[in-house]
Design a protein around this motif. Structure first.
Motif, mmCIF file in Angstrom:
data_model
loop_
_atom_site.group_PDB
_atom_site.id
_atom_site.type_symbol
_atom_site.label_atom_id
_atom_site.label_comp_id
_atom_site.label_asym_id
_atom_site.label_seq_id
_atom_site.Cartn_x
_atom_site.Cartn_y
_atom_site.Cartn_z
ATOM 1 N N ASN A 224 11.118 -0.694 1.159
ATOM 2 C CA ASN A 224 11.358 -1.745 2.152
ATOM 3 C C ASN A 224 10.632 -1.364 3.431
ATOM 4 O OD1 ASN A 224 13.223 -2.513 4.748
ATOM 5 N ND2 ASN A 224 13.102 -4.194 3.284
ATOM 6 N N VAL A 225 9.803 -2.275 3.926
ATOM 7 C CA VAL A 225 9.103 -2.088 5.189
ATOM 8 C C VAL A 225 9.352 -3.325 6.034
ATOM 9 C CG1 VAL A 225 6.886 -1.693 6.326
ATOM 10 C CG2 VAL A 225 7.318 -0.693 4.081
ATOM 11 N N GLN A 226 9.741 -3.122 7.289
ATOM 12 C CA GLN A 226 10.003 -4.266 8.151
ATOM 13 C C GLN A 226 9.731 -3.912 9.598
ATOM 14 O OE1 GLN A 226 14.335 -5.203 8.721
ATOM 15 N NE2 GLN A 226 14.609 -3.691 7.073
ATOM 16 N N THR B 202 10.717 -0.100 10.569
ATOM 17 C CA THR B 202 11.432 0.849 9.705
ATOM 18 C C THR B 202 10.802 0.844 8.319
ATOM 19 O OG1 THR B 202 13.076 -0.787 8.965
ATOM 20 C CG2 THR B 202 13.631 0.538 10.911
ATOM 21 N N LYS B 203 10.893 1.975 7.663
ATOM 22 C CA LYS B 203 10.427 2.110 6.276
ATOM 23 C C LYS B 203 11.445 2.914 5.494
ATOM 24 C CE LYS B 203 7.221 5.150 5.243
ATOM 25 N NZ LYS B 203 5.931 5.845 5.061
ATOM 26 N N ALA B 204 11.797 2.437 4.317
ATOM 27 C CA ALA B 204 12.655 3.173 3.386
ATOM 28 C C ALA B 204 11.983 3.131 2.020
ATOM 29 C CB ALA B 204 14.045 2.557 3.321
ATOM 30 N N ASP C 24 9.704 -4.188 -2.259
ATOM 31 C CA ASP C 24 8.870 -3.956 -3.435
ATOM 32 C C ASP C 24 9.627 -3.039 -4.383
ATOM 33 O OD1 ASP C 24 6.646 -3.558 -5.178
ATOM 34 O OD2 ASP C 24 5.315 -3.950 -3.503
ATOM 35 N N ILE C 25 9.816 -3.474 -5.626
ATOM 36 C CA ILE C 25 10.554 -2.691 -6.624
ATOM 37 C C ILE C 25 9.689 -2.540 -7.868
ATOM 38 C CG2 ILE C 25 12.644 -2.546 -8.032
ATOM 39 C CD1 ILE C 25 13.978 -4.390 -5.965
ATOM 40 N N LEU C 26 9.608 -1.328 -8.383
ATOM 41 C CA LEU C 26 8.779 -1.027 -9.543
ATOM 42 C C LEU C 26 9.589 -0.243 -10.562
ATOM 43 C CD1 LEU C 26 5.899 -0.721 -10.914
ATOM 44 C CD2 LEU C 26 5.705 1.419 -9.631
ATOM 45 N N ALA C 27 9.447 -0.615 -11.842
ATOM 46 C CA ALA C 27 10.049 0.152 -12.936
ATOM 47 C C ALA C 27 8.991 0.369 -14.012
ATOM 48 C CB ALA C 27 11.260 -0.578 -13.512
ATOM 49 N N LYS C 28 8.888 1.604 -14.483
ATOM 50 C CA LYS C 28 7.935 1.935 -15.541
ATOM 51 C C LYS C 28 8.644 2.719 -16.640
ATOM 52 C CE LYS C 28 3.415 2.286 -13.271
ATOM 53 N NZ LYS C 28 2.281 3.211 -13.002
ATOM 54 N N THR D 16 0.817 -1.215 0.000
ATOM 55 C CA THR D 16 0.000 0.000 0.000
ATOM 56 C C THR D 16 0.848 1.261 0.000
ATOM 57 O OG1 THR D 16 -1.639 -1.251 1.260
ATOM 58 C CG2 THR D 16 -1.928 1.126 1.149
ATOM 59 N N THR D 17 2.036 1.199 0.590
ATOM 60 C CA THR D 17 2.895 2.377 0.729
ATOM 61 C C THR D 17 3.203 3.041 -0.608
ATOM 62 O OG1 THR D 17 3.920 1.340 2.653
ATOM 63 C CG2 THR D 17 5.105 3.163 1.656
#
Length: 739
Positions: A202-204, A181-183, A223-227, A130-131
């Motif tokens: 990254n969320v942990q 943590t969230k990055a 989670d990695i996204l490329a568009k 969701t982030t």
């Protein structure tokens, strides 16, 4: 059958033919590729029929939620069953459908089905992070006729970040209680008319539960996204070509085992030693090609997509051959008391005269879903009447391959240890579905009245085979047409009424016998909305008339290993209710505003027949018995104080009590069924969340949030094996910088 079959040449040819039309279209911004429908007209009255809610990037950023459950708390008509406190495995329903694993709603990302196998195995064990979403769209009633296969309740569309038109980027880092943590960061630009976007999250967390003997109970998600996109102008037409690549993984130390009532009262965040080995390991990949062409009065979008998902969940199945719920809810038995002590690690499983192994099961599954989807919209004027015609066709294939196995564990000195050589396979099967879907809807405008007439078709060919027994297989064919009529009558510039009726259905899985019927209902809604640019108000009543209510036994809601993935007919049922939402922004002075609003949902669901079932949430039901995990009342209230560079917000959510089970235990001759949790309720709860932020202009933004401000210890569920808590109070502080 090939594990990951590729699209054949004929499908690719069809894709190319659809993707490169030289056609008419209307001016349309790039958002329409990902958004299903732009419904954010905050300054004017929305005139579409059906219930639709848009949560914008600004709204999503108000509380910086990672949990989709909390995000949807401000949407009317949503019913939720919490599970792990972090929303790792969401349980979401709309308008009273079972929330279990969100299997009765259509879930999309950027307009494409995103569940692991939406037809063959719709339980959504994968849910997008969701982030990284910039919008969330919710459609219910006739507004959801364009989206399937689940068409009774509605559709949820999650919108990812667009490729920017200029160079931009951002970072978002946060830290909080329980090792959270969230990055999160992204960067995008345009080079020689080719745009690109790279985004990573990254969320942990270490987890808030306290494992007997020590250890993490948290999670780690990437989670990695490329568009990439390319825009081309040809005459009056604008083409946008897009490529989307995404990867996600998760390691979480999650379990289904809860606590006895007494242990929960003493320490709701305790976890028994037997669950120490529990672990969920997942990977998800997506590839999607998109083409959009727009011109004067027609918009066409083509999507070609492929999703792959793998998961292996190691968790406790049984102890000494008994289900954990049988042990935890029957401690009067001396033998169950001993097994309970083993679960806690207070007794060894092997002692003179007794051997009581723990059985840990790994549900190892591989999924794929792929397809070609074509959606269009054309505006016409026929006989002096304005027609807005939406249409679409999709070929979709999905598959689940189960490779479940069990292993024995020995509890010794409080430590659960694998017994070498104990691995044994249990469930080995494949379910596959090939489906054509098509819809057409015409919105016809008669002065102040807009009438929508539409139909959706689902044409499915399903296959199941048991890899343990080559002679055990089944083919099923389903053809169903789902009409709908909706309307909106504009009373004034600021107010109007809406109404609609449509057929809905939920398919049975490929493995189910012929006596398991598809779920069907006729759904009605009536309401009105008001918007004068300052005050927004909407109220909608709904009534869903089920000819057959269907439910399935998964480990998350049923807990009976012998009935895994079995489905049950519930017969006739009614679900009805009211949804209301109000929002306003009150200016204190030129510098300060008070935004506030409330959302209220009343829902009542009940069986309208009598039958004997062996489903863990039903048992023997009679006409008038309530549906489980469905609160009568839900109220959300939000209020804030905002200035040019700072804001504070407070959200209060009340959920009334929910039944754990509908009916009762029964005994007919030699046939009997014990309904655990008979007469039990999930107690009512009130949750308060707080957030605040300060904007340093070009130096970024600092934010603070507190989830569960009052630190309420609440039981969110007793399924499948004992009482489990929601997340305790968690403080988080973060920093955002955009450039």
């Amino acid at each position: 059958m090939t594990k990951y079959p590729r699209m054949n040449k004929s499908l690719l040819a069809l894709a190319v033919a659809i993707a490169l039309p030289s056609a008419y279209a209307q001016d349309n911004d790039q958002d329409d590729i990902e958004h299903i429908q732009i419904i954010s007209h905050y300054d004017k009255l929305r005139t579409e029929a059906g219930s639709a809610t848009l949560l914008t990037e600004e709204k999503l950023g108000e509380y910086e939620y990672d949990d989709i459950h909390r995000v949807l708390s401000s949407v009317p008509g949503v019913n939720i069953r919490e599970e792990d406190g972090y929303g790792l495995r969401p349980n979401i329903g709309f308008r009273g459908v079972t929330p279990e694993r969100s299997k009765k709603i259509t879930i999309m990302e950027d307009g494409v089905l995103i569940g692991p196998a939406p037809y063959s195995a719709p339980a959504a064990y994968y849910f997008p992070q969701t982030t990284r979403m910039t919008a969330v769209e919710v459609f219910k009633g006739p507004a959801a006729i364009k989206h399937g296969p689940q068409t009774i309740a509605g559709a949820l569309n999650l919108v990812t970040r667009q490729v920017p038109e200029f160079t931009e980027g951002a970072i978002d880092v946060a830290a909080g209680g329980d090792g959270y943590t969230k990055a999160h960061g992204y960067y995008g630009s345009v080079v020689n008319n080719i745009g690109f976007l790279i985004e990573a999250v990254n969320v942990q967390a270490d987890g808030f539960k306290e494992l007997d003997g020590g250890g993490d109970t948290g999670f780690d998600k990437n989670d990695i996204l490329a568009k990439f996109n390319y825009r081309l102008k040809q005459g009056n037409f604008e083409h946008t070509f897009g490529l989307k690549l995404s990867y996600a993984d998760e390691i979480s130390d999650e379990t289904y085992l809860g606590l006895t009532e007494a242990d929960f009262a003493e320490n709701p965040y305790r976890r028994y030693a037997a669950t120490a080995p529990a672990n969920m390991d997942t990977q998800h990949q997506q590839v999607m090609f998109t083409h959009n062409v727009s011109g004067e009065n027609l918009n066409l979008t083509t999507r070609i997509y492929r999703n792959d998902y793998e998961r292996a969940w190691l968790k406790l199945n049984s102890i000494s051959g008994k289900s954990p719920q049988e042990v935890l809810y029957n401690l009067e038995s001396d033998n169950n008391q001993r097994l309970y002590e083993i679960l806690k690690g207070e007794q060894d499983s092997i002692v003179p005269g007794a051997t009581d192994f723990l059985t840990m099961g790994t549900n190892d599954r591989e999924y794929f879903s792929q397809g070609i989807q074509f959606d269009g919209d054309i505006t016409l004027n026929v006989f002096d009447l304005e027609h807005d015609v939406s249409f679409g066709v999709r070929f979709h294939e999905d598959e689940i391959e189960r490779k479940h196995f069990e292993e024995s564990y020995d509890m010794k000195s409080g430590v659960s240890t694998l017994v070498e050589g104990s691995k044994r396979f249990t469930t080995l099967n494949v379910e596959n579905t090939k489906a054509w879907s098509l819809y057409v809807e015409d919105q016809i405008k008669f002065d102040a009245l807009t009438i929508g007439v539409g139909v959706r078709g689902e044409l499915m060919d399903m296959h199941y085979h048991d890899n343990n027994n080559p002679n055990k297989w089944q083919d099923k064919t389903t053809r169903i047409w789902l009409p709908g009529v909706s309307g909106f009558y504009q009373l004034s510039d600021d107010a109007g009424i809406l109404f609609g009726v449509h057929r809905g259905f939920s398919p049975a899985s490929p493995a189910q016998p012929a006596e398991i019927e598809i779920e069907k209902s006729t759904n009605y809604e009536f309401g009105g909305r008001y918007n004068d640019g300052v005050t927004q108000f909407e109220v909608v009543s709904f009534f869903n008339d089920y000819s057959n209510l269907k439910e399935s036994c998964g480990q998350s809601n049923c807990g009976d290993i012998n009935q895994q993935d079995a489905e049950f007919n519930g017969g006739a049922a009614h679900v009805y209710g009211l949804e209301a939402q109000f929002s306003q922004r009150y200016p204190l002075n030129l510098q300060l505003d008070i935004p506030y609003g409330f959302v209220y949902t009343y829902t009542k669901g009940e069986f309208k027949n009598e039958r004997y079932t062996k489903f863990a949430q039903w048992g023997k039901v009679r006409s008038g018995d309530p549906l489980p995990y469905l609160p009568d009342h839900q109220v959300s209230f939000n209020i804030g104080l905002s200035s040019d560079n700072w804001r504070t917000s407070l959200a209060v959510k009340y959920v009334s009590s929910m039944e754990e089970a509908s009916g009762s235990s029964w005994d007919i001759g030699t046939d009997e069924f014990t309904l655990y949790l008979e007469g039990q309720e999930v107690p009512a709860s009130t949750t308060v969340d707080f957030s605040a932020s300060y904007d340093f202009d070009k130096y970024g933004q600092v934010y603070l949030k507190v989830d569960n401000l009052l630190d309420e210890d609440k039981i969110v569920s007793r399924r499948p094996y004992g009482a489990r808590p929601g997340k305790p109070r968690q403080f988080t502080i973060g920093y955002k910088y955009q450039f």
